[in-house]
Write an enzyme that holds these catalytic residues in place. Structure first.
Site, mmCIF file in Angstrom:
data_model
loop_
_atom_site.group_PDB
_atom_site.id
_atom_site.type_symbol
_atom_site.label_atom_id
_atom_site.label_comp_id
_atom_site.label_asym_id
_atom_site.label_seq_id
_atom_site.Cartn_x
_atom_site.Cartn_y
_atom_site.Cartn_z
ATOM 1 N N ASP A 32 0.841 -1.193 0.000
ATOM 2 C CA ASP A 32 0.000 0.000 0.000
ATOM 3 C C ASP A 32 0.877 1.244 0.000
ATOM 4 O O ASP A 32 1.713 1.427 0.886
ATOM 5 C CB ASP A 32 -0.887 0.006 1.243
ATOM 6 C CG ASP A 32 -1.626 1.328 1.409
ATOM 7 O OD1 ASP A 32 -2.621 1.527 0.698
ATOM 8 O OD2 ASP A 32 -1.196 2.161 2.236
ATOM 9 N N TYR A 37 2.734 10.087 -0.638
ATOM 10 C CA TYR A 37 3.860 9.577 0.152
ATOM 11 C C TYR A 37 5.203 9.874 -0.503
ATOM 12 O O TYR A 37 6.245 9.829 0.156
ATOM 13 C CB TYR A 37 3.753 8.066 0.368
ATOM 14 C CG TYR A 37 2.557 7.586 1.136
ATOM 15 C CD1 TYR A 37 1.677 8.473 1.776
ATOM 16 C CD2 TYR A 37 2.283 6.224 1.235
ATOM 17 C CE1 TYR A 37 0.580 8.010 2.474
ATOM 18 C CE2 TYR A 37 1.185 5.756 1.932
ATOM 19 C CZ TYR A 37 0.333 6.648 2.548
ATOM 20 O OH TYR A 37 -0.751 6.178 3.233
ATOM 21 N N LYS A 62 -3.068 5.726 -3.849
ATOM 22 C CA LYS A 62 -4.125 6.693 -3.555
ATOM 23 C C LYS A 62 -3.912 7.980 -4.343
ATOM 24 O O LYS A 62 -2.778 8.419 -4.526
ATOM 25 C CB LYS A 62 -4.144 7.017 -2.061
ATOM 26 C CG LYS A 62 -4.146 5.803 -1.152
ATOM 27 C CD LYS A 62 -4.010 6.199 0.311
ATOM 28 C CE LYS A 62 -3.706 4.989 1.170
ATOM 29 N NZ LYS A 62 -2.325 4.495 0.987
ATOM 30 N N HIS A 95 -7.747 9.526 -1.419
ATOM 31 C CA HIS A 95 -7.021 9.575 -0.150
ATOM 32 C C HIS A 95 -7.822 10.225 0.975
ATOM 33 O O HIS A 95 -7.637 9.899 2.147
ATOM 34 C CB HIS A 95 -5.705 10.324 -0.355
ATOM 35 C CG HIS A 95 -4.628 9.941 0.590
ATOM 36 N ND1 HIS A 95 -3.301 9.884 0.241
ATOM 37 C CD2 HIS A 95 -4.658 9.584 1.899
ATOM 38 C CE1 HIS A 95 -2.576 9.519 1.277
ATOM 39 N NE2 HIS A 95 -3.379 9.332 2.294
#
Length: 281
Positions: A32, A37, A62, A95
């Site tokens: 994931d 990120y 996401k 997200h």
């Protein structure tokens, strides 16, 4: 989708390749990540280095709020797929619900529906959606989300969200599943890893508190995505398939809920405060 995934939230890009490679060697087959990120490229590199066939690894990522809107979200897929080095993403989710611009959220989800219909993603979903967000989304769209990824751990289990997800046939996926430690706030509820109830259950099974919490999620039908960069912890978190908690033990962990969110309030996520450009592939 494997129920137990490997998370890379707040894992620095320079640590991500090794962490994901270690996880895949350990046996994880679900990774994931997220555009926000900043480590999708490294996740893709680790999968390629693993030597595993692409079909063996379930990749979840996401779309960040800055890329909401129909055309922007279609392009967000291109950016994520390009960084991951894949043609198809297994699970693509929104997200955040972005309540202040829910019209953009709806348009973004409609783009996910198009990507699903075109076969560019295998499944679509959402993250951090509360029941009223789900109701709004379901009234305006056609495809029920496969997954709702939310903060869920013994001190903040979100039973109302889990129940609403179940009512619609949505799988609840827990981020920070072993206690929201990433968002630990001094003086607010302590650490689940030091909780005496969880520690007692762990001793009874010859396990660690983290393993008990992950088993609690899995036995109650949730997906969980623990994260770590330490090989011994990565292995420990995966070693949860050969023991079982009793009904009384599950209930004892359920009873620890303090109702205190450790992560950000979904309502506080706005473009003004959290918007940032997601780089091209």
């Amino acid at each position: 989708m494997p129920a137990l995934g490997f998370g890379v939230f707040q894992t620095a890009p320079e640590e991500t390749v090794q962490a994901v490679e270690t996880a895949l060697r350990t046996g994880y087959r679900h990774v994931d990540t997220a555009a926000a990120y900043g480590n999708e490229r490294e996740v893709g590199e680790a999968i390629r280095r693993s030597g595993l066939d692409r079909s063996e690894v379930f990749v979840e990522t996401k779309v960040w709020i800055s890329d909401y809107g129909y055309d922007a979200t279609l392009h967000a897929f291109d950016k994520s797929a390009g960084k991951l080095g894949v043609d198809q993403i297994d699970l693509l989710i929104l997200h955040q619900p972005l309540p202040s611009r829910f019209d953009l959220t709806i348009d973004a989800y409609r783009a996910l529906e198009t990507l699903l219909a075109d076969g560019r993603v295998r499944a679509i979903g959402v993250s951090n959606f509360m029941p009223h967000h789900l109701d709004q989304l379901l009234r305006a769209t056609s495809v029920v989300p496969a997954v709702n990824q939310v903060e869920s751990h013994p001190y903040f289990s979100q039973p109302e969200v889990i129940a609403e997800d179940a009512r619609h046939g949505i799988l609840t996926q827990a981020w920070s599943p072993i206690g929201g430690i990433t968002f630990y706030r001094e003086g607010e509820g302590g650490s689940t890893l030091e909780d005496p109830t969880i520690a007692g259950i762990a001793r009874a099974h010859g396990r660690t508190p983290a393993q008990v919490m992950l088993r609690w999620h899995l036995q109650q039908g949730r997906s969980a995505i623990p994260k770590s960069t330490r090989p011994e912890r990565i292995a420990e978190n995966f070693d949860v398939f050969d023991f079982e908690l009793t009904g009384a033990e599950l209930a004892a962990v359920d009873a620890l809920d303090q109702g205190v969110r450790r992560g950000p309030e979904p309502a506080a996520i706005t473009l003004e405060t959290f918007g940032r450009e997601i780089p091209e592939a």
